[in-house]
Design an enzyme around this catalytic site. Structure first.
Site, PDB file in Angstrom:
ATOM      1  N   ARG A 110       0.885  -1.179   0.000  1.00  0.00           N
ATOM      2  CA  ARG A 110       0.000   0.000   0.000  1.00  0.00           C
ATOM      3  C   ARG A 110       0.911   1.214   0.000  1.00  0.00           C
ATOM      4  O   ARG A 110       1.680   1.426   0.939  1.00  0.00           O
ATOM      5  CB  ARG A 110      -0.927  -0.006   1.218  1.00  0.00           C
ATOM      6  CG  ARG A 110      -1.663   1.313   1.390  1.00  0.00           C
ATOM      7  CD  ARG A 110      -2.771   1.259   2.393  1.00  0.00           C
ATOM      8  NE  ARG A 110      -3.914   0.544   1.859  1.00  0.00           N
ATOM      9  CZ  ARG A 110      -5.145   0.607   2.361  1.00  0.00           C
ATOM     10  NH1 ARG A 110      -5.388   1.347   3.433  1.00  0.00           N
ATOM     11  NH2 ARG A 110      -6.143  -0.070   1.816  1.00  0.00           N
ATOM     12  N   GLN A 140     -10.161  -4.078  -3.415  1.00  0.00           N
ATOM     13  CA  GLN A 140     -11.497  -3.668  -2.964  1.00  0.00           C
ATOM     14  C   GLN A 140     -12.570  -4.068  -3.978  1.00  0.00           C
ATOM     15  O   GLN A 140     -13.671  -4.473  -3.619  1.00  0.00           O
ATOM     16  CB  GLN A 140     -11.520  -2.149  -2.752  1.00  0.00           C
ATOM     17  CG  GLN A 140     -12.844  -1.648  -2.214  1.00  0.00           C
ATOM     18  CD  GLN A 140     -13.127  -2.138  -0.807  1.00  0.00           C
ATOM     19  OE1 GLN A 140     -12.296  -2.013   0.061  1.00  0.00           O
ATOM     20  NE2 GLN A 140     -14.304  -2.700  -0.584  1.00  0.00           N
ATOM     21  N   ASP A 225     -17.129   7.118  -2.101  1.00  0.00           N
ATOM     22  CA  ASP A 225     -15.880   7.003  -1.348  1.00  0.00           C
ATOM     23  C   ASP A 225     -15.636   8.358  -0.681  1.00  0.00           C
ATOM     24  O   ASP A 225     -16.322   9.348  -0.989  1.00  0.00           O
ATOM     25  CB  ASP A 225     -14.729   6.626  -2.307  1.00  0.00           C
ATOM     26  CG  ASP A 225     -13.421   6.331  -1.586  1.00  0.00           C
ATOM     27  OD1 ASP A 225     -13.435   6.097  -0.362  1.00  0.00           O
ATOM     28  OD2 ASP A 225     -12.357   6.341  -2.257  1.00  0.00           O
TER      29      ASP A 225
HETATM   30  N1  NVA Z   1      -9.869   6.666  -1.653  1.00  0.00           N
HETATM   31  C1  NVA Z   1      -9.537   6.224  -0.326  1.00  0.00           C
HETATM   32  C2  NVA Z   1      -9.788   4.755  -0.176  1.00  0.00           C
HETATM   33  C3  NVA Z   1      -9.509   4.207   1.215  1.00  0.00           C
HETATM   34  C4  NVA Z   1      -9.706   2.733   1.304  1.00  0.00           C
HETATM   35  C5  NVA Z   1      -8.069   6.557  -0.027  1.00  0.00           C
HETATM   36  O1  NVA Z   1      -7.235   6.366  -0.931  1.00  0.00           O
HETATM   37  O2  NVA Z   1      -7.776   7.011   1.068  1.00  0.00           O
HETATM   38  N1   CP Z   2     -11.272  -0.267   2.289  1.00  0.00           N
HETATM   39  C1   CP Z   2      -9.995  -0.330   2.744  1.00  0.00           C
HETATM   40  O1   CP Z   2      -9.043  -0.557   1.987  1.00  0.00           O
HETATM   41  O2   CP Z   2      -9.878  -0.150   4.081  1.00  0.00           O
HETATM   42  P1   CP Z   2      -8.521   0.064   4.897  1.00  0.00           P
HETATM   43  O3   CP Z   2      -7.966   1.400   4.499  1.00  0.00           O
HETATM   44  O4   CP Z   2      -8.948   0.002   6.326  1.00  0.00           O
HETATM   45  O5   CP Z   2      -7.562  -1.042   4.537  1.00  0.00           O
END
Ligand code: NVA
Ligand code: CP
Length: 313
Positions: A110, A140, A225
């Site tokens: 991530r 997701q 989102d």
């Molecule tokens: N668009 C959000 C998704 C979190 C799971 C982000 O990137 O923070």
């Molecule tokens: N939806 C999602 O990826 O959640 P987290 O940021 O908690 O991993």
């Protein structure tokens, strides 16, 4: 140009790394694994296998679902953060990829820039999985597609409305529309639209407007989102102003099909992108959606680590 992979590993950087047939099979396998949850007959195909998980951003669902998923498949997961590894002290990404991939069987990342993930994959001998970048969040979408399938059957030919920021979730829905063959109607505020190249590449399945009501009319599924993603915290105030008319509330939901579902990847901000009434209401399937991260990713891990055909791709 560097080759995309140092070895023959099959990566999952975007949804389009899967063929439509593979994606369907993966959703089906996720349903089987979900049925086998807690059953002594649940398979343990990843014994002696380790997944490294690199988190440069926060996470609840992604971290827990990958870690629990590996344990349930008989394997092990390792949490790595830049704060406590040499990645945070500037060790080059290619070097980190080479080293880690000599010790573990798969790597989940991530991070911020999608390029970072691609560079990592280009130097990894083992599968690399996108656990979210600024551009895409494909894991997701596996969970979302599984959730739709469980509640309403196949999503192909259905109409989906994505309301809000043209961000990583929006981009992933655009790829999903192509891969799973559904119609995606996107509504974003002016200036917050998705990537133009991706819009062109998915034009057969996606339509963009700045009108939430037009996007949700006749929709089978409504998705939204957060307005400010991780890394955009400083823009949160300005974004709240730009997005005020993009909240999925009961009035907007009522313009979709009567049996439309509501999804959100979470975490959610009640009163911003979705009203409490909608996310906590009868059409919301967000808790199944969150749980399905576990089942979908178990199917993905099995597929990437074990499928005999994938390593020759
Ligand atoms: N668009 C959000 C998704 C979190 C799971 C982000 O990137 O923070
Ligand atoms: N939806 C999602 O990826 O959640 P987290 O940021 O908690 O991993």
């Amino acid at each position: 140009m560097e080759p995309l992979s140092a070895g023959t590993a099959r990566h999952f950087l975007t949804l389009l790394d899967l063929s439509a047939q593979e994606a369907q099979a993966l959703i089906q396998r996720a349903q089987e694994l979900k049925r086998l949850q807690g059953d002594p007959a649940h398979p343990l195909p990843l014994q002696q296998r380790t997944l490294a998980m690199i988190f440069e951003k926060s996470s609840t669902r992604t971290r827990v679902s990958f870690e629990v998923g590996m344990a349930q498949l008989g394997g092990h997961a390792l949490f790595l953060s830049p704060r406590d590894t040499q990645l945070g002290r500037g060790e080059p990404i290619p070097d980190s990829a080479r080293v880690l991939s000599r010790m573990v069987d798969a790597i989940m990342i991530r991070t911020f820039a999608h390029d970072t993930l691609e560079t990592f994959a280009a130097h990894s001998q083992v599968p690399v999985i996108n656990g979210l970048t600024d551009r895409f969040h494909p894991c997701q979408l596996l969970a979302d597609m599984l959730t739709y399938q469980e509640h309403r059957g196949p999503i192909n030919g259905r109409r989906v409305a994505y309301i809000g920021d043209g961000n990583n979730m929006c981009h992933s829905y655009m790829n999903a529309a192509k891969l799973f063959d559904f119609e995606l109607h996107i509504a974003c505020p002016v200036g917050f639209e998705p990537d133009e190249d991706l819009l062109r590449a998915t034009a057969s399945h996606c339509q963009l407007s700045n009108d939430p009501a037009a996007a949700v009319a006749g929709a089978d599924l409504l998705v939204t989102d957060v307005w400010a993603s991780m890394g955009q915290e400083e823009q949160a105030r300005e974004r709240r102003q730009a997005f005020t008319t993009f909240c999925i509330d009961q009035a907007l939901l009522a313009q979709a099909k009567p049996d439309a579902l509501f999804m959100h990847c979470l975490p959610a901000h009640r009163g911003e992108e979705v009203s409490a009434e909608v996310i906590d209401g009868p059409q919301s399937v967000v808790w199944d959606e969150a749980e399905n991260r576990l089942h979908a990713q178990k199917a993905l891990l099995e597929f990437l680590l074990l499928e005999p055909s994938v390593n020759t791709a």
